[in-house]
Design an enzyme around this catalytic site. Structure first.
Site, PDB file in Angstrom:
ATOM      1  CG  HIS A   1     -80.987  52.460-151.114  1.00  0.00           C
ATOM      2  ND1 HIS A   1     -81.261  53.751-150.193  1.00  0.00           N
ATOM      3  CD2 HIS A   1     -82.007  51.684-151.239  1.00  0.00           C
ATOM      4  CE1 HIS A   1     -82.539  53.550-149.680  1.00  0.00           C
ATOM      5  NE2 HIS A   1     -82.938  52.822-150.364  1.00  0.00           N
TER       6      HIS A   1
ATOM      7  CB  CYS B   1     -84.913  51.011-146.252  1.00  0.00           C
ATOM      8  SG  CYS B   1     -85.725  50.842-148.294  1.00  0.00           S
TER       9      CYS B   1
ATOM     10  CG  HIS C   1     -83.867  47.397-150.799  1.00  0.00           C
ATOM     11  ND1 HIS C   1     -83.650  47.800-149.611  1.00  0.00           N
ATOM     12  CD2 HIS C   1     -84.752  48.784-150.832  1.00  0.00           C
ATOM     13  CE1 HIS C   1     -83.461  49.183-148.277  1.00  0.00           C
ATOM     14  NE2 HIS C   1     -84.285  49.425-150.171  1.00  0.00           N
TER      15      HIS C   1
ATOM     16  CG  HIS D   1     -85.765  52.214-154.167  1.00  0.00           C
ATOM     17  ND1 HIS D   1     -87.715  51.855-153.505  1.00  0.00           N
ATOM     18  CD2 HIS D   1     -84.852  52.242-153.303  1.00  0.00           C
ATOM     19  CE1 HIS D   1     -87.115  51.569-152.446  1.00  0.00           C
ATOM     20  NE2 HIS D   1     -85.210  51.945-151.702  1.00  0.00           N
TER      21      HIS D   1
ATOM     22  CG  ASP E   1     -78.579  52.909-164.364  1.00  0.00           C
ATOM     23  OD1 ASP E   1     -79.875  52.440-163.630  1.00  0.00           O
ATOM     24  OD2 ASP E   1     -78.546  52.788-165.482  1.00  0.00           O
ATOM     25  CG  HIS E   2     -77.498  48.918-164.038  1.00  0.00           C
ATOM     26  ND1 HIS E   2     -78.583  49.932-164.542  1.00  0.00           N
ATOM     27  CD2 HIS E   2     -78.282  47.803-164.506  1.00  0.00           C
ATOM     28  CE1 HIS E   2     -79.291  48.923-165.428  1.00  0.00           C
ATOM     29  NE2 HIS E   2     -79.577  47.781-164.981  1.00  0.00           N
TER      30      HIS E   2
ATOM     31  CD  GLU F   1     -86.502  54.773-151.580  1.00  0.00           C
ATOM     32  OE1 GLU F   1     -85.794  55.281-150.880  1.00  0.00           O
ATOM     33  OE2 GLU F   1     -88.371  54.939-150.836  1.00  0.00           O
TER      34      GLU F   1
END
Ligand code: NI
Length: 136
Positions: A14, A33, A39, A41, A79-80, A125
């Site tokens: 995100h 961020c 980047h 998490h 996810d991903h 996070e």
């Protein structure tokens, strides 16, 4: 009343960026961020339901079924993925952990069958930062 928690995991990218602000203000407010090129998490998601154990089984809720609900309606969609561009239920929102926890609640809550109730979405996070949402 008993509380039962299932833990799931997903990885996602995100960035936090408010387009109505200057780059300087975004960097000041969001720090790393706000990085333009995204980047990631490693999110840990804890979903807690509440209710009373069934007298026939002694169980509050089938944990495999709970896991399937979480996966189908939340983690498989996250996810991903890039939260800012790939995830329909985050469209038009800042992809903060706070907003993500609220959105996950909305995804999961309709699928928890009465009399069991969704109690809490806890979303890490990082290992040291998490948010909790109780539906209000
Ligand atoms: Ni971030």
């Amino acid at each position: 009343m008993v509380y039962l928690t299932r833990r799931e995991h997903f990885n996602a990218a995100h960035k936090l960026y408010n387009h109505s602000w200057s780059r300087e203000k975004n960097e000041e407010v969001f720090g790393k961020c706000a990085n333009e090129n995204w980047h990631g998490h490693n999110y840990e998601l804890l979903v807690t339901v509440k209710g009373n154990p069934d007298p026939d089984t002694g169980f509050l809720f089938d944990v495999k079924r709970l896991s399937n609900i979480i996966r189908e309606h939340a983690t498989e969609k996250l996810d991903h993925k890039n939260l800012n561009v790939d995830v329909e239920f985050m469209e038009g929102q800042m992809c903060s952990t706070e907003n993500l926890a609220i959105a996950i609640w909305k995804q999961i809550e309709p699928h928890i069958p009465s009399p069991v109730k969704l109690h809490c979405i806890k979303l890490y996070e990082t290992p040291r930062i998490y948010v909790e949402y109780f539906g209000e």
